[in-house]
Motif scaffolding. Structure first.
Motif, PDB file in Angstrom:
ATOM      1  N   THR A 125      13.429  -7.744   2.856  1.00 38.56           N
ATOM      2  CA  THR A 125      13.173  -6.314   2.743  1.00 38.56           C
ATOM      3  C   THR A 125      13.367  -5.602   4.073  1.00 38.56           C
ATOM      4  O   THR A 125      13.258  -6.203   5.146  1.00 38.56           O
ATOM      5  N   GLY A 126      13.624  -4.306   3.980  1.00 36.52           N
ATOM      6  CA  GLY A 126      13.708  -3.496   5.189  1.00 36.52           C
ATOM      7  C   GLY A 126      12.403  -3.477   5.955  1.00 36.52           C
ATOM      8  O   GLY A 126      12.386  -3.244   7.171  1.00 36.52           O
ATOM      9  N   ALA A 127      11.283  -3.724   5.264  1.00 35.67           N
ATOM     10  CA  ALA A 127       9.995  -3.805   5.951  1.00 35.67           C
ATOM     11  C   ALA A 127       9.998  -4.958   6.955  1.00 35.67           C
ATOM     12  O   ALA A 127       9.471  -4.833   8.074  1.00 35.67           O
ATOM     13  N   GLN A 128      10.577  -6.087   6.557  1.00 30.35           N
ATOM     14  CA  GLN A 128      10.675  -7.228   7.479  1.00 30.35           C
ATOM     15  C   GLN A 128      11.586  -6.910   8.660  1.00 30.35           C
ATOM     16  O   GLN A 128      11.311  -7.293   9.797  1.00 30.35           O
ATOM     17  N   ASP A 129      12.693  -6.214   8.385  1.00 28.46           N
ATOM     18  CA  ASP A 129      13.607  -5.840   9.465  1.00 28.46           C
ATOM     19  C   ASP A 129      12.919  -4.895  10.445  1.00 28.46           C
ATOM     20  O   ASP A 129      13.086  -5.019  11.660  1.00 28.46           O
ATOM     21  N   ALA A 130      12.151  -3.949   9.913  1.00 29.14           N
ATOM     22  CA  ALA A 130      11.408  -3.046  10.792  1.00 29.14           C
ATOM     23  C   ALA A 130      10.399  -3.818  11.631  1.00 29.14           C
ATOM     24  O   ALA A 130      10.198  -3.521  12.820  1.00 29.14           O
ATOM     25  N   ALA A 131       9.766  -4.826  11.023  1.00 23.63           N
ATOM     26  CA  ALA A 131       8.766  -5.600  11.736  1.00 23.63           C
ATOM     27  C   ALA A 131       9.373  -6.406  12.880  1.00 23.63           C
ATOM     28  O   ALA A 131       8.884  -6.365  14.022  1.00 23.63           O
ATOM     29  N   ILE A 132      10.447  -7.142  12.618  1.00 24.17           N
ATOM     30  CA  ILE A 132      11.054  -7.946  13.674  1.00 24.17           C
ATOM     31  C   ILE A 132      11.751  -7.046  14.696  1.00 24.17           C
ATOM     32  O   ILE A 132      11.821  -7.369  15.883  1.00 24.17           O
ATOM     33  N   LYS A 154       0.816  -1.221   0.000  1.00 17.54           N
ATOM     34  CA  LYS A 154       0.000   0.000   0.000  1.00 17.54           C
ATOM     35  C   LYS A 154       0.848   1.270   0.000  1.00 17.54           C
ATOM     36  O   LYS A 154       0.319   2.378   0.111  1.00 17.54           O
ATOM     37  N   GLY A 155       2.158   1.103  -0.111  1.00 22.56           N
ATOM     38  CA  GLY A 155       3.035   2.259  -0.098  1.00 22.56           C
ATOM     39  C   GLY A 155       3.195   2.882   1.267  1.00 22.56           C
ATOM     40  O   GLY A 155       3.549   4.063   1.378  1.00 22.56           O
ATOM     41  N   LYS A 156       2.973   2.090   2.305  1.00 22.35           N
ATOM     42  CA  LYS A 156       3.025   2.595   3.679  1.00 22.35           C
ATOM     43  C   LYS A 156       4.319   2.229   4.389  1.00 22.35           C
ATOM     44  O   LYS A 156       4.377   2.257   5.621  1.00 22.35           O
ATOM     45  N   VAL A 157       5.345   1.875   3.630  1.00 23.56           N
ATOM     46  CA  VAL A 157       6.643   1.549   4.209  1.00 23.56           C
ATOM     47  C   VAL A 157       7.712   2.345   3.470  1.00 23.56           C
ATOM     48  O   VAL A 157       7.743   2.341   2.236  1.00 23.56           O
ATOM     49  N   ASP A 158       8.568   3.014   4.210  1.00 19.69           N
ATOM     50  CA  ASP A 158       9.747   3.633   3.604  1.00 19.69           C
ATOM     51  C   ASP A 158      10.874   2.614   3.693  1.00 19.69           C
ATOM     52  O   ASP A 158      11.372   2.319   4.785  1.00 19.69           O
ATOM     53  N   VAL A 159      11.227   2.042   2.563  1.00 18.89           N
ATOM     54  CA  VAL A 159      12.230   0.984   2.546  1.00 18.89           C
ATOM     55  C   VAL A 159      13.226   1.265   1.417  1.00 18.89           C
ATOM     56  O   VAL A 159      12.945   1.001   0.251  1.00 18.89           O
ATOM     57  N   PRO A 160      14.383   1.832   1.751  1.00 15.66           N
ATOM     58  CA  PRO A 160      15.389   2.135   0.725  1.00 15.66           C
ATOM     59  C   PRO A 160      16.047   0.874   0.203  1.00 15.66           C
ATOM     60  O   PRO A 160      15.971  -0.195   0.824  1.00 15.66           O
ATOM     61  N   MET A 161      16.699   1.000  -0.921  1.00 14.78           N
ATOM     62  CA  MET A 161      17.474  -0.122  -1.449  1.00 14.78           C
ATOM     63  C   MET A 161      18.590  -0.478  -0.483  1.00 14.78           C
ATOM     64  O   MET A 161      19.155   0.392   0.191  1.00 14.78           O
TER      65      MET A 161
END
Length: 352
Positions: A334-341, A64-71
């Protein structure tokens, strides 16, 4: 002794180098020091099941575009008299609406460590207060939290990209990530496991069978495993492909590949990718460091051939399995997973 000295600092007048009194907030930096959670604390308090719900939510937010995840940032350490060889990956992200964000530093492939009886990989997570920008905790996880969130992504992929009657699960590569993939798969539905690796498959099968209470067998080859499996997890060092199209179950198979996270790695042949319903965790990553990269380079796929990102399937925007098809889910991490854990780790361990 040290802690008492730190507490007593609050009772002392503070002066700068010119002998003038200064604000105590300024002198102490204004923020408490981040808490350090050592490896033993991290590994004894977190499991892959802790991460699944938060990682699933992160994939939803990502689509949904609700994560800021850089390369990811990659630092290559060439071998010399004073360094290497090795690689450092830096990933991170912020999931909108959560109280923390995370930056992760993962060091891998330091193979000369083995001569010193040290593991070839290490790493830390830095969890940061999303209100103040102040680091809250430093987690010495040495790839443990990374493997947990990778396993959690495997569970999400299996939940949304397979059918309930697909229960024979193969594991090509039987290291730490495979164990978390097996644990994660067992949370989705009852499974029967098949294992193959160049070494360690027998021990893996025995350990996972005992831990999970499910039957495991050891395949004689990767081809043998593919012929028996409805779902195949691949988690090898990723230097060369590990299966072939003709080996796959004609009734349909879901391949969940997590071994490729650098431009030099691949596990899945381009012809398998081209014949599949290809699902990425994050296309802007998989086209550079994932399985998609090799198919693009071979000219057998374009980015238009990407069926979906995993979050789109989780959200119901795209359908998962439809009939006897090959599905490849490309997990580069993804950085989204890192943010989650990272959020889960802080919520749980900060209460200790």
């Amino acid at each position: 002794m040290i802690s008492s000295l730190i507490r007593n600092v609050g009772a002392l007048p503070l002066k700068n180098s010119f002998g003038r009194h200064v604000s105590r907030t300024f002198a102490t930096g204004g923020f408490p020091a981040p808490r350090l959670f050592d490896y033993a604390t991290v590994t004894s308090n977190l499991t892959v099941s802790d991460a699944i719900e938060s990682v699933e939510a992160a994939f939803k937010a990502l689509s949904k575009g609700k994560v800021d995840v850089p390369m990811p940032m990659h630092i290559g350490i060439e071998e010399s008299d004073v360094a290497g060889p090795g690689d450092c990956h830096i990933k991170g992200g912020y999931v909108s609406g959560t109280p923390t964000f995370t930056v992760k530093l993962a060091c891998v492939s330091f193979y000369n460590n083995l001569k010193k009886n040290l593991p070839p990989g290490s790493g830390i997570f830095i969890v940061v207060n999303a209100v103040t920008g102040a680091p809250l905790g430093v987690f010495q996880e040495n790839r443990f939290m990374t493997d947990l969130r990778t396993g959690a992504a495997g569970a999400v992929a299996m939940k949304y990209c397979t059918n309930p009657d697909q229960d024979v699960v193969g594991f090509i590569g039987c290291g730490a990530i495979a164990k978390n993939m097996a644990r994660a798969a067992a949370t989705v539905r009852p499974i029967k496991g098949v294992a193959f690796a160049l070494e360690g498959a027998e021990q893996f099968a025995k350990e996972m069978s005992n831990e999970l209470g499910v039957p495991f067998e050891v395949a004689t080859s990767a081809q043998d495993l593919c012929g028996k499996s409805d779902i195949i997890f691949t988690q090898t060092p990723g230097g060369s492909t590990v299966l072939e199209k003709d080996w796959l179950n004609p009734k349909g198979v879901t391949i969940i590949a997590s071994g490729s996270d650098q431009p030099t790695k691949c596990e899945i042949p381009p012809d398998v990718l081209a014949a599949s319903k290809y699902i990425s965790d994050l296309t802007k990553q998989t086209r550079k460091v994932g399985e998609l990269r090799s198919a693009l380079e071979a000219g057998v796929m374009t980015e238009d051939d990407v069926y979906a990102e995993l979050g789109e399937v989780v959200n119901g925007d795209k359908v998962g399995r439809e009939g006897n098809e090959i599905i490849v889910v490309d997990l580069t991490g993804t950085g989204a997973q890192d943010a989650a854990i990272g959020q889960v780790a802080w919520d749980k361990l900060s209460q200790l």
